[in-house]
Each structure stands twice: as C-alpha cells, then as structure tokens.
Design an enzyme around this catalytic site. Structure first.
Site, short mmCIF file in Angstrom:
data_model
loop_
_atom_site.label_atom_id
_atom_site.label_comp_id
_atom_site.label_asym_id
_atom_site.label_seq_id
_atom_site.Cartn_x
_atom_site.Cartn_y
_atom_site.Cartn_z
N ASP A 128 -4.09 8.75 4.76
CA ASP A 128 -5.37 8.06 4.91
C ASP A 128 -6.05 8.03 3.54
O ASP A 128 -6.03 9.03 2.82
CB ASP A 128 -6.27 8.76 5.93
CG ASP A 128 -7.40 7.85 6.38
OD1 ASP A 128 -7.15 6.67 6.64
OD2 ASP A 128 -8.55 8.32 6.45
N LYS A 179 5.63 0.87 2.28
CA LYS A 179 5.28 2.28 2.06
C LYS A 179 6.48 3.18 2.39
O LYS A 179 6.74 4.15 1.69
CB LYS A 179 4.10 2.68 2.96
CG LYS A 179 2.73 2.19 2.49
CD LYS A 179 1.64 2.84 3.35
CE LYS A 179 0.22 2.46 2.93
NZ LYS A 179 -0.80 3.12 3.76
N GLY A 237 -8.01 -4.50 -1.70
CA GLY A 237 -9.21 -3.72 -1.40
C GLY A 237 -10.23 -3.75 -2.54
O GLY A 237 -10.62 -4.83 -3.01
N TYR A 238 -10.62 -2.58 -2.99
CA TYR A 238 -11.69 -2.45 -3.98
C TYR A 238 -11.17 -2.49 -5.43
O TYR A 238 -11.92 -2.23 -6.36
CB TYR A 238 -12.46 -1.14 -3.74
CG TYR A 238 -13.10 -1.06 -2.38
CD1 TYR A 238 -14.39 -1.56 -2.17
CD2 TYR A 238 -12.42 -0.54 -1.28
CE1 TYR A 238 -14.99 -1.51 -0.91
CE2 TYR A 238 -13.00 -0.48 -0.02
CZ TYR A 238 -14.28 -0.97 0.16
OH TYR A 238 -14.86 -0.92 1.40
N ASP A 239 -9.90 -2.81 -5.63
CA ASP A 239 -9.30 -2.77 -6.97
C ASP A 239 -10.10 -3.56 -8.03
O ASP A 239 -10.22 -3.09 -9.16
CB ASP A 239 -7.85 -3.28 -6.93
CG ASP A 239 -6.89 -2.21 -6.42
OD1 ASP A 239 -7.30 -1.04 -6.36
OD2 ASP A 239 -5.75 -2.55 -6.09
P1 IMP Z 1 -5.48 3.11 3.88
O1 IMP Z 1 -5.89 4.39 4.54
O2 IMP Z 1 -4.39 3.30 2.85
O3 IMP Z 1 -5.16 2.04 4.88
O4 IMP Z 1 -6.77 2.60 3.06
C1 IMP Z 1 -8.00 2.28 3.71
C2 IMP Z 1 -8.83 1.32 2.87
O5 IMP Z 1 -9.23 1.94 1.65
C3 IMP Z 1 -8.11 0.05 2.46
O6 IMP Z 1 -8.21 -0.94 3.45
C4 IMP Z 1 -8.87 -0.35 1.18
O7 IMP Z 1 -10.08 -1.01 1.51
C5 IMP Z 1 -9.24 1.00 0.58
N1 IMP Z 1 -8.22 1.43 -0.41
C6 IMP Z 1 -7.34 2.46 -0.26
N2 IMP Z 1 -6.57 2.60 -1.36
C7 IMP Z 1 -6.97 1.62 -2.21
C8 IMP Z 1 -6.55 1.23 -3.53
O8 IMP Z 1 -5.64 1.79 -4.16
N3 IMP Z 1 -7.19 0.17 -4.06
C9 IMP Z 1 -8.19 -0.50 -3.43
N4 IMP Z 1 -8.62 -0.18 -2.22
C10 IMP Z 1 -8.02 0.87 -1.61
#
Ligand code: IMP
Length: 193
Positions: free
Chosen positions: A69, A13, A150-152
């Site tokens: 976030d 990142k 994640g949810y992709d």
């Molecule tokens: P973070 O705040 O970027 O760590 O995201 C928190 C959570 O949201 C991740 O652990 C994923 O479960 C979900 N998430 C965030 N962005 C994405 C994405 O682009 N694709 C799929 N899941 C996501």
C-alpha cells in the site's frame, strides 16, 4: 519451489518482483488464484491496509503472501492525502482532480515538504513482517512532466531538480518508495528460503 501470492491484480508488479527473486519462489497474483473481488482497504495507515490485504489472502488460501500500500504524505497537510491518495478528490475522480485539490489545499504555504511512502506486508508461514520504503521531496506549485502516474508531476525527489513526471521510469524505479520497500522484501525472501 515455494509458492507465494502477491495480493495484487497488476501483472506488471508481479513480473517486476518475480524477476528479482531467486528460483526458490514462484509468485502468483490474485487473478491466478481465483480472487477477483476488491479487497477492502479500510485502515488509516499504509501498514494497516497492507496487513488487511495480506490477511485476507492468508485466511482464504492459507498460502504465504504479501501486499503493498502506497501514497503521498504532505507535511503541511498533516500527512494527507496519505492512505486516501488514490481517492483524495473523491471515489471516481482523476489524478488531475487529486492534484488540483492538493495544490488548492496547500495554497501559499511555504512548507512544501512531502514524501511517498510504501509499506509491504508479508505473511510468511503465518508470521507477519513489514517492509517500509520512503522517498522524501518537495511539492511543486505547478505540474511538470507527463511521465509516471498519480502525483508524479508535482513531486521533486530530494537531490533532484526535476519532478518524477519529468524523470525516465528506469531512473524513478531506482529511487521510488516502492522500489525501496521491494528491495527489502526481496532481500528478506532471498535470504530466508
Ligand atoms: P497504491 O497503493 O500503489 O495503489 O497507490 C495509491 C495511490 O497513491 C495511487 O493511486 C497514486 O495516487 C499514489 N501513488 C502511489 N505511488 C505513487 C508514485 O510513485 N507516484 C505518484 N503517485 C503515487
């Protein structure tokens, strides 16, 4: 050269955003600054959590900083999993567990509208700025594609037929909620040196 801290422990990142910033800024991550502890994310909004993380760094180091976030918001679930996206099915559960629970809770509901949401909060010389990124789309009832995270595999972005899990990362990174929020942050920093 101005130093700015990105409140993350993820070097990918940091590299991604550093590459887009003009030479006036050097980005540093938490580990480089000796912050190894997990910063609590106890707020009930993305903005609140991003602010908590940025404030933690600002109070500890007194150096300009930003934090992000993100999460998925499903309309028929009242915006869940939202800020609980990472741990929807429980603290030590997998992405698969999160997806299974989401699809179970959604059931046969015909409203599959959803969106990914990212907030980046910047504290620049003590002043707070928020940058939002959103990508709207729909939830599929079965998983498709093995890319992304994640949810992709269950999210089809508006204007596409494929899920994020079926999309090349370079393509997803052009339209994702994170990319949209990052674009606004980078524009702001590059024009406010
Ligand atoms: P973070 O705040 O970027 O760590 O995201 C928190 C959570 O949201 C991740 O652990 C994923 O479960 C979900 N998430 C965030 N962005 C994405 C994405 O682009 N694709 C799929 N899941 C996501």
């Amino acid at each position: 050269m101005k130093e700015i801290i990105f409140a993350t422990q993820n070097p990918n990142k940091i590299r991604e955003i550093q590459a887009q910033l003009i030479d006036s800024y050097t980005l540093k991550g938490l580990l480089e600054m000796g912050i190894e502890e997990d910063i609590p994310e106890t707020a009930d909004t993305f903005e609140g959590n991003a602010l908590l993380k940025a404030q933690y760094v600002w109070e500890k180091l007194g150096i300009s900083c930003f934090a992000d976030d993100s999460g998925l918001e499903v309309e028929a679930l009242g915006g869940a999993p939202g800020v609980d996206s990472a741990h929807y099915a429980g603290l030590h559960r997998s992405s698969q567990d999160n997806i299974d629970l989401l699809l179970k809770n959604l059931g046969d509901n015909p409203n599959t509208n959803a969106q990914f949401h990212t907030t980046i909060t910047l504290i620049l010389n003590g002043k707070v700025h928020h940058f939002e990124g959103v990508i709207k789309g729909k939830i599929t009832k079965e998983m498709r594609g093995g890319m992304g995270f994640g949810y992709d595999p269950i999210f089809i972005p508006e204007g596409y037929d494929c899920t994020f899990g079926e999309m090349e990362l370079t393509e997803k990174n052009k339209i994702s909620a994170r990319a949209r929020a990052v674009m606004k942050l980078v524009h702001f920093l590059n024009t406010n040196t």
